[in-house]
Design a protein around this motif. Structure first.
Motif, PDB file in Angstrom:
ATOM      1  N   GLY A   6      10.688 -11.466  -5.896  1.00 13.04           N
ATOM      2  CA  GLY A   6       9.914 -12.335  -5.024  1.00 13.04           C
ATOM      3  C   GLY A   6       8.977 -11.507  -4.160  1.00 13.04           C
ATOM      4  N   THR A   7       8.360 -12.137  -3.167  1.00 18.25           N
ATOM      5  CA  THR A   7       7.432 -11.430  -2.276  1.00 18.25           C
ATOM      6  C   THR A   7       7.881 -11.580  -0.827  1.00 18.25           C
ATOM      7  OG1 THR A   7       5.589 -11.852  -3.782  1.00 18.25           O
ATOM      8  CG2 THR A   7       5.044 -11.197  -1.533  1.00 18.25           C
ATOM      9  N   LEU A   8       8.090 -10.456  -0.176  1.00 18.65           N
ATOM     10  CA  LEU A   8       8.489 -10.437   1.238  1.00 18.65           C
ATOM     11  C   LEU A   8       7.245 -10.291   2.107  1.00 18.65           C
ATOM     12  CD1 LEU A   8      11.552  -8.033   0.970  1.00 18.65           C
ATOM     13  CD2 LEU A   8      11.652 -10.478   1.507  1.00 18.65           C
ATOM     14  N   HIS A   9       7.048 -11.227   3.031  1.00 23.03           N
ATOM     15  CA  HIS A   9       5.895 -11.192   3.930  1.00 23.03           C
ATOM     16  C   HIS A   9       6.341 -10.805   5.341  1.00 23.03           C
ATOM     17  CE1 HIS A   9       2.924 -13.131   1.230  1.00 23.03           C
ATOM     18  NE2 HIS A   9       3.986 -13.737   0.735  1.00 23.03           N
ATOM     19  N   ASN A  10       5.656  -9.832   5.921  1.00 15.21           N
ATOM     20  CA  ASN A  10       5.888  -9.441   7.309  1.00 15.21           C
ATOM     21  C   ASN A  10       4.956 -10.269   8.184  1.00 15.21           C
ATOM     22  OD1 ASN A  10       5.997  -8.266   9.837  1.00 15.21           O
ATOM     23  ND2 ASN A  10       5.735  -6.162   9.118  1.00 15.21           N
ATOM     24  N   THR A  11       5.514 -11.190   8.955  1.00 17.17           N
ATOM     25  CA  THR A  11       4.684 -12.092   9.764  1.00 17.17           C
ATOM     26  C   THR A  11       4.440 -11.563  11.175  1.00 17.17           C
ATOM     27  OG1 THR A  11       6.637 -13.335  10.494  1.00 17.17           O
ATOM     28  CG2 THR A  11       5.579 -14.064   8.470  1.00 17.17           C
ATOM     29  N   THR A  12       4.853 -10.331  11.453  1.00 15.11           N
ATOM     30  CA  THR A  12       4.693  -9.760  12.792  1.00 15.11           C
ATOM     31  C   THR A  12       3.533  -8.757  12.824  1.00 15.11           C
ATOM     32  OG1 THR A  12       6.127  -7.802  12.548  1.00 15.11           O
ATOM     33  CG2 THR A  12       7.203  -9.923  12.964  1.00 15.11           C
ATOM     34  N   ASP A  13       3.289  -8.199  14.010  1.00 15.12           N
ATOM     35  CA  ASP A  13       2.223  -7.198  14.163  1.00 15.12           C
ATOM     36  C   ASP A  13       2.791  -5.785  14.186  1.00 15.12           C
ATOM     37  OD1 ASP A  13       3.530  -7.274  16.559  1.00 15.12           O
ATOM     38  OD2 ASP A  13       1.747  -7.619  17.803  1.00 15.12           O
ATOM     39  N   LYS A  14       4.030  -5.626  13.693  1.00 13.98           N
ATOM     40  CA  LYS A  14       4.663  -4.310  13.624  1.00 13.98           C
ATOM     41  C   LYS A  14       5.246  -4.103  12.230  1.00 13.98           C
ATOM     42  CE  LYS A  14       5.970  -4.185  18.522  1.00 13.98           C
ATOM     43  NZ  LYS A  14       7.094  -4.045  19.485  1.00 13.98           N
ATOM     44  N   ASP A  15       5.297  -2.843  11.802  1.00 17.44           N
ATOM     45  CA  ASP A  15       5.920  -2.539  10.516  1.00 17.44           C
ATOM     46  C   ASP A  15       7.404  -2.897  10.566  1.00 17.44           C
ATOM     47  OD1 ASP A  15       3.470  -1.556   9.867  1.00 17.44           O
ATOM     48  OD2 ASP A  15       4.078   0.552   9.744  1.00 17.44           O
ATOM     49  N   ILE A  16       7.928  -3.373   9.454  1.00 16.70           N
ATOM     50  CA  ILE A  16       9.343  -3.717   9.365  1.00 16.70           C
ATOM     51  C   ILE A  16       9.983  -2.891   8.257  1.00 16.70           C
ATOM     52  CG2 ILE A  16      10.993  -5.521   8.699  1.00 16.70           C
ATOM     53  CD1 ILE A  16       9.243  -7.550  10.069  1.00 16.70           C
ATOM     54  N   SER A  17      11.111  -2.277   8.581  1.00 12.40           N
ATOM     55  CA  SER A  17      11.835  -1.459   7.614  1.00 12.40           C
ATOM     56  C   SER A  17      13.005  -2.260   7.050  1.00 12.40           C
ATOM     57  CB  SER A  17      12.350  -0.179   8.290  1.00 12.40           C
ATOM     58  OG  SER A  17      13.169   0.559   7.401  1.00 12.40           O
ATOM     59  N   ALA A  52       2.775  -4.139   8.898  1.00 14.87           N
ATOM     60  CA  ALA A  52       2.485  -5.272   9.777  1.00 14.87           C
ATOM     61  C   ALA A  52       1.491  -6.220   9.137  1.00 14.87           C
ATOM     62  CB  ALA A  52       1.943  -4.763  11.110  1.00 14.87           C
ATOM     63  N   GLY A  53       1.860  -7.504   9.080  1.00 17.53           N
ATOM     64  CA  GLY A  53       0.969  -8.518   8.561  1.00 17.53           C
ATOM     65  C   GLY A  53       0.735  -8.467   7.060  1.00 17.53           C
ATOM     66  N   GLU A  54       1.479  -7.624   6.355  1.00 15.63           N
ATOM     67  CA  GLU A  54       1.270  -7.490   4.915  1.00 15.63           C
ATOM     68  C   GLU A  54       2.524  -7.922   4.138  1.00 15.63           C
ATOM     69  OE1 GLU A  54      -0.435  -3.790   3.691  1.00 15.63           O
ATOM     70  OE2 GLU A  54      -1.728  -3.641   5.461  1.00 15.63           O
ATOM     71  N   ALA A  55       2.529  -7.649   2.855  1.00 15.14           N
ATOM     72  CA  ALA A  55       3.624  -8.106   2.004  1.00 15.14           C
ATOM     73  C   ALA A  55       4.008  -7.021   0.996  1.00 15.14           C
ATOM     74  CB  ALA A  55       3.229  -9.382   1.267  1.00 15.14           C
ATOM     75  N   VAL A  56       5.253  -7.102   0.528  1.00 13.01           N
ATOM     76  CA  VAL A  56       5.747  -6.216  -0.526  1.00 13.01           C
ATOM     77  C   VAL A  56       6.325  -7.096  -1.628  1.00 13.01           C
ATOM     78  CG1 VAL A  56       7.514  -4.539  -1.154  1.00 13.01           C
ATOM     79  CG2 VAL A  56       6.206  -4.226   0.952  1.00 13.01           C
ATOM     80  N   LYS A  57       5.871  -6.861  -2.841  1.00 14.86           N
ATOM     81  CA  LYS A  57       6.326  -7.668  -3.961  1.00 14.86           C
ATOM     82  C   LYS A  57       7.514  -7.003  -4.650  1.00 14.86           C
ATOM     83  CE  LYS A  57       4.567 -10.360  -7.849  1.00 14.86           C
ATOM     84  NZ  LYS A  57       3.361 -10.731  -8.628  1.00 14.86           N
ATOM     85  N   LEU A  58       8.581  -7.768  -4.831  1.00 15.65           N
ATOM     86  CA  LEU A  58       9.753  -7.302  -5.568  1.00 15.65           C
ATOM     87  C   LEU A  58       9.606  -7.818  -6.994  1.00 15.65           C
ATOM     88  CD1 LEU A  58      12.519  -8.262  -2.961  1.00 15.65           C
ATOM     89  CD2 LEU A  58      11.193  -6.149  -3.093  1.00 15.65           C
ATOM     90  N   GLU A  59       9.503  -6.906  -7.957  1.00 16.26           N
ATOM     91  CA  GLU A  59       9.244  -7.316  -9.325  1.00 16.26           C
ATOM     92  C   GLU A  59       9.752  -6.268 -10.301  1.00 16.26           C
ATOM     93  OE1 GLU A  59       5.043  -7.530  -9.901  1.00 16.26           O
ATOM     94  OE2 GLU A  59       4.662  -5.614  -8.900  1.00 16.26           O
ATOM     95  N   PRO A  60       9.918  -6.661 -11.573  1.00 12.35           N
ATOM     96  CA  PRO A  60      10.303  -5.677 -12.589  1.00 12.35           C
ATOM     97  C   PRO A  60       9.290  -4.539 -12.620  1.00 12.35           C
ATOM     98  CG  PRO A  60      10.505  -7.898 -13.453  1.00 12.35           C
ATOM     99  CD  PRO A  60       9.796  -8.020 -12.134  1.00 12.35           C
TER     100      PRO A  60
END
Length: 205
Positions: free
Chosen positions: A87-98, A132-140
């Protein structure tokens, strides 16, 4: 004798007045002490309630920090005890999330974050960051969540939940994620079947 009796009466009256004054003082001090104790107890209770409320607000602050779009769990194949979440994880904040880990309503022996490097799948030590404000896609072929040693087979049509573990120690609860059949060409774990759980993943898709 008259003077002595007058003096005596005056002395008795003075002693009585002093006694009343002392008694009044004592009652006043007791009242003051009681009031102080009550005020301190009330202040402590208020502080505890405020701290509890602040903690609750801090926990709630993480809710919604990450959203999960197009989430899907791979339906397990016959004879397999492992699956993966994409799936795709979206960071909806203004800070990087680990993201350092995850758990799920799927009962499994191991929950691991995997990545694919030069065609080889391996565990991603330390997790990954969502800018921050971006997304990471989890995929094969890229980052994905791997569950190994699954107790009960997960079949298409079911729904599961997932909890993200973040680098600051907080967690984020994600909603229902559907379980769907994904073709072997999309994500093949056949070469993992003979591996002992707990070994470092170092093999090709």
């Amino acid at each position: 004798m008259l003077i002595s009796r007058t003096v005596l009466r005056a002395s008795v009256a003075a002693l009585a007045a002093a006694s009343l004054a002392l008694t009044g003082c004592s009652n006043s001090e007791e009242d003051s002490t009681a009031a102080t104790t009550e005020a301190a107890s009330s202040a402590a209770a208020t502080a505890e309630q405020s701290a509890s409320a602040g903690s609750s607000q801090a926990d709630d602050a993480d809710e919604g920090a990450v959203s999960f779009e197009d989430g899907v769990v791979r339906a397990m194949e016959e004879g397999s005890d492992m699956t993966a979440i994409f799936g795709t994880l979206h960071n909806t904040t203004d800070k990087d999330i680990s993201v350092v880990g995850f758990t799920s309503s799927i009962e499994a022996k191991q929950y691991q974050i995997h990545e694919v490097v030069d065609g080889v799948m391996q565990e991603k030590d330390g997790g990954f960051n969502i800018p921050a404000g971006e997304a990471v896609k989890l995929e094969p072929g890229s980052y994905h969540f791997m569950l190994m040693g699954v107790a009960e087979p997960i079949m298409a049509g079911e729904h599961v939940t997932m909890t993200l573990e973040l680098g600051d120690g907080s967690t984020v609860e994600l909603g229902d994620i559907p379980v769907r059949s994904i073709g072997a060409g999309d994500e093949n774990y056949g070469d993992m079947a003979d591996m002992e759980h707990g070994d470092h993943m170092d093999h090709k898709h």
